[in-house]
Design an enzyme around this catalytic site. Structure first.
Site, mmCIF file in Angstrom:
data_model
loop_
_atom_site.group_PDB
_atom_site.id
_atom_site.type_symbol
_atom_site.label_atom_id
_atom_site.label_comp_id
_atom_site.label_asym_id
_atom_site.label_seq_id
_atom_site.Cartn_x
_atom_site.Cartn_y
_atom_site.Cartn_z
ATOM 1 N N GLU A 96 -23.114 -26.264 -4.222
ATOM 2 C CA GLU A 96 -23.297 -27.274 -3.182
ATOM 3 C C GLU A 96 -24.689 -27.891 -3.232
ATOM 4 O O GLU A 96 -25.646 -27.249 -3.672
ATOM 5 C CB GLU A 96 -23.057 -26.646 -1.794
ATOM 6 C CG GLU A 96 -21.598 -26.290 -1.577
ATOM 7 C CD GLU A 96 -21.284 -25.743 -0.200
ATOM 8 O OE1 GLU A 96 -22.191 -25.243 0.480
ATOM 9 O OE2 GLU A 96 -20.105 -25.829 0.192
ATOM 10 N N CYS A 120 -30.462 -11.984 1.271
ATOM 11 C CA CYS A 120 -31.151 -12.276 2.530
ATOM 12 C C CYS A 120 -30.110 -12.263 3.660
ATOM 13 O O CYS A 120 -29.058 -12.900 3.536
ATOM 14 C CB CYS A 120 -31.838 -13.632 2.456
ATOM 15 S SG CYS A 120 -32.978 -13.751 1.063
ATOM 16 N N CYS A 123 -28.605 -15.543 5.392
ATOM 17 C CA CYS A 123 -28.195 -16.659 4.529
ATOM 18 C C CYS A 123 -26.752 -16.495 4.060
ATOM 19 O O CYS A 123 -26.386 -15.440 3.519
ATOM 20 C CB CYS A 123 -29.137 -16.723 3.328
ATOM 21 S SG CYS A 123 -28.587 -17.870 2.055
ATOM 22 N N CYS A 341 -29.971 -25.330 6.384
ATOM 23 C CA CYS A 341 -30.637 -24.267 5.655
ATOM 24 C C CYS A 341 -29.925 -22.933 5.859
ATOM 25 O O CYS A 341 -29.665 -22.528 6.986
ATOM 26 C CB CYS A 341 -32.051 -24.149 6.202
ATOM 27 S SG CYS A 341 -33.253 -24.304 4.941
#
Ligand code: SF4
Length: 354
Positions: A96, A120, A123, A341
């Site tokens: 992406e 993480c 994420c 994000c």
């Protein structure tokens, strides 16, 4: 007849290597430069469109070489004008990338790996396996395709590129640097290195290598905690790359490049949003010239974190500013299409296609 799988990936060749191949095929050496221009300056992914080459040469190229082009698989536009694309790679893998329009800039956020090997906790990509590294031309193609979306949808060219999509760029070091070289080269896209930011979760050894290679692009470190205990909790990579190791690497990097560093800091509610956290971050900022981007968090299904309240974010930023640290608060973009994000993870949603 050469089978598709045994053809040479032409964009993996340097100009010199391409020249050798073409002369070995009986073609004139100057043709290499023409082909190279089509590939990198004109971003052409179809030999038949290389109109200043003769038909026999184009047929010859098709017989020997392949162009492993990236294609837009699906593009979705957010209510705030952000466009998220899923890209199909030649081997069927999907990644992406995101176009983030703003009044003063047009930013492409690109992926560097299919999935990610780091984990993480905040994420979405961290919950996928890393399948493979992207090749330099696959990163370059994302920039080209997102740049076309910028022109087609908003009539403006890209101004900035951030390597903040899927994957850890410094674990795909050679391809990331080769892609930057093609994006910045006068016989490539000719963009300024200063407009490019590579973001890392913090691999100390590779940050030093960036210093040794005297890179000219910007480096961002996804810090999110300036305290080893907290950072270990949300970013397991910190267990082998402690804040002390990162500080040492950053000093080395700065000594070699004189490039200031950006620290990315997501303020999670009740986890790292206290004034004592801001003080620790301010202390970490003393190691090298740095600025801080505070990023709004976008909750994902897999994790329990929440975004801190606006008041606490402002209080946190104020403390940093009082300590003389340039601090920006980045409100998140593309939340409704999972383009923000930490949200890139290949999932189908119901949002409209561009
Ligand atoms: S934040 Fe970056 S490094 Fe960490 S898991 Fe996500 S994609 Fe990988």
């Amino acid at each position: 007849m050469v089978g598709a799988e045994s053809k040479i990936d032409i964009r993996k060749l340097t100009l010199e290597q391409l020249r050798s191949h073409l002369t070995a095929m009986g073609e004139q050496a100057f043709r290499a430069k023409q082909v190279y221009e089509w590939l990198w300056q004109k971003s052409c992914t179809d030999f038949d469109q290389m109109s200043n080459l003769s038909k026999p040469l184009r047929d010859n190229l098709k017989r020997v070489f392949a162009i492993h082009a990236v294609n837009v698989n699906r593009a979705q536009r957010s209510a705030d004008s952000t466009i998220k694309s899923s890209f199909m790679l030649y081997d069927g893998n999907i990644i992406e990338g995101v176009l983030i329009p703003a009044p003063d800039r047009m930013t492409a956020c690109v992926s560097s790996q299919v999935g990610c090997s780091l984990t993480c906790k905040f994420c979405a990509t961290g919950y996928m396996d890393r399948k493979r590294n992207l090749h330099a031309d696959e990163i370059y193609d994302q920039v080209v395709l997102i740049g076309r979306q910028a022109q087609e949808n908003y009539g403006r060219p890209l101004t900035n590129i951030v390597y903040m999509g899927m994957g850890e760029p410094l674990l795909n070091y050679a391809n990331v640097l080769a892609s930057v070289e093609r994006i910045t080269a006068p016989d490539g896209l000719n963009m300024a290195a200063r407009r490019i930011t590579v973001s890392t979760a913090g691999i100390a050894k590779m940050i030093k290598k960036l210093g040794d290679d005297q890179v000219r692009f910007n480096l961002a470190l996804s810090l999110h905690a300036a305290n080893d205990r907290k950072r270990n909790e949300i970013m397991p990579i910190n267990e082998q790359n402690s804040l002390r190791a990162l500080a040492e690497a950053l000093k080395y990097y700065y000594a070699k490049t004189k490039n200031p560093v950006t620290y990315e800091y997501i303020v999670f509610d009740g986890f790292n949003d206290d004034l004592s956290d801001a003080q620790e971050l301010a202390a970490f900022c003393k190691h090298v010239p740095a600025k801080v981007n505070i990023i709004e968090y976008n909750p994902i299904a897999f994790a329990d974190f929440e975004n801190a309240t606006e008041d606490r974010i402002d209080r946190f930023a104020d403390l940093l500013r009082q300590r003389g640290i340039v601090t920006n608060i980045r409100r998140s973009r593309g939340k409704d299409i999972d383009a923000a994000c930490g949200q890139l993870a290949i999932k189908e949603t119901e949002n409209p296609t561009v």
